[in-house]
Motif scaffolding. Sequence first.
Motif, PDB file in Angstrom:
ATOM      1  N   THR A 284       0.858  -1.182   0.000  1.00 26.91           N
ATOM      2  CA  THR A 284       0.000   0.000   0.000  1.00 26.91           C
ATOM      3  C   THR A 284       0.896   1.235   0.000  1.00 26.91           C
ATOM      4  N   ASP A 285       0.312   2.396   0.163  1.00 24.49           N
ATOM      5  CA  ASP A 285       1.118   3.623   0.157  1.00 24.49           C
ATOM      6  C   ASP A 285       1.831   3.807   1.500  1.00 24.49           C
ATOM      7  N   ARG A 286       2.809   4.670   1.492  1.00 25.77           N
ATOM      8  CA  ARG A 286       3.633   4.865   2.689  1.00 25.77           C
ATOM      9  C   ARG A 286       2.836   5.408   3.868  1.00 25.77           C
ATOM     10  N   ALA A 287       1.909   6.299   3.617  1.00 28.65           N
ATOM     11  CA  ALA A 287       1.126   6.877   4.712  1.00 28.65           C
ATOM     12  C   ALA A 287       0.327   5.795   5.439  1.00 28.65           C
ATOM     13  N   ALA A 288      -0.252   4.863   4.711  1.00 25.92           N
ATOM     14  CA  ALA A 288      -1.005   3.767   5.336  1.00 25.92           C
ATOM     15  C   ALA A 288      -0.069   2.870   6.139  1.00 25.92           C
ATOM     16  N   CYS A 289       1.129   2.624   5.619  1.00 25.01           N
ATOM     17  CA  CYS A 289       2.107   1.817   6.344  1.00 25.01           C
ATOM     18  C   CYS A 289       2.542   2.512   7.629  1.00 25.01           C
ATOM     19  N   ASP A 290       2.825   3.798   7.537  1.00 23.33           N
ATOM     20  CA  ASP A 290       3.229   4.560   8.717  1.00 23.33           C
ATOM     21  C   ASP A 290       2.140   4.529   9.783  1.00 23.33           C
TER      22      ASP A 290
END
Length: 69
Positions: free
Chosen positions: A42-48
């Motif tokens: 997924t995108d980085r923001a969701a991972c963070d």
Amino acid sequence: MSNPFDDKNASFLVLVNHEGQHSLWPAFIAVPAGWQVALAATDRAACDAFIEANWVDMRPRSLVAAGGG
């Protein structure tokens, strides 16, 4: 090659090891031995956000079990 963590359009995984430690990982790189996917690409923001919500105790599980920290 540029740093894959700097690519704002890249897909990432969240990995977790046997100690409960989490890692942001570029989706195009093979998952290293000893790590499992905790959040699919997924995108980085969701991972963070996933890491922040799920890795609340930075101590390794073995240290917690031993009563340390």
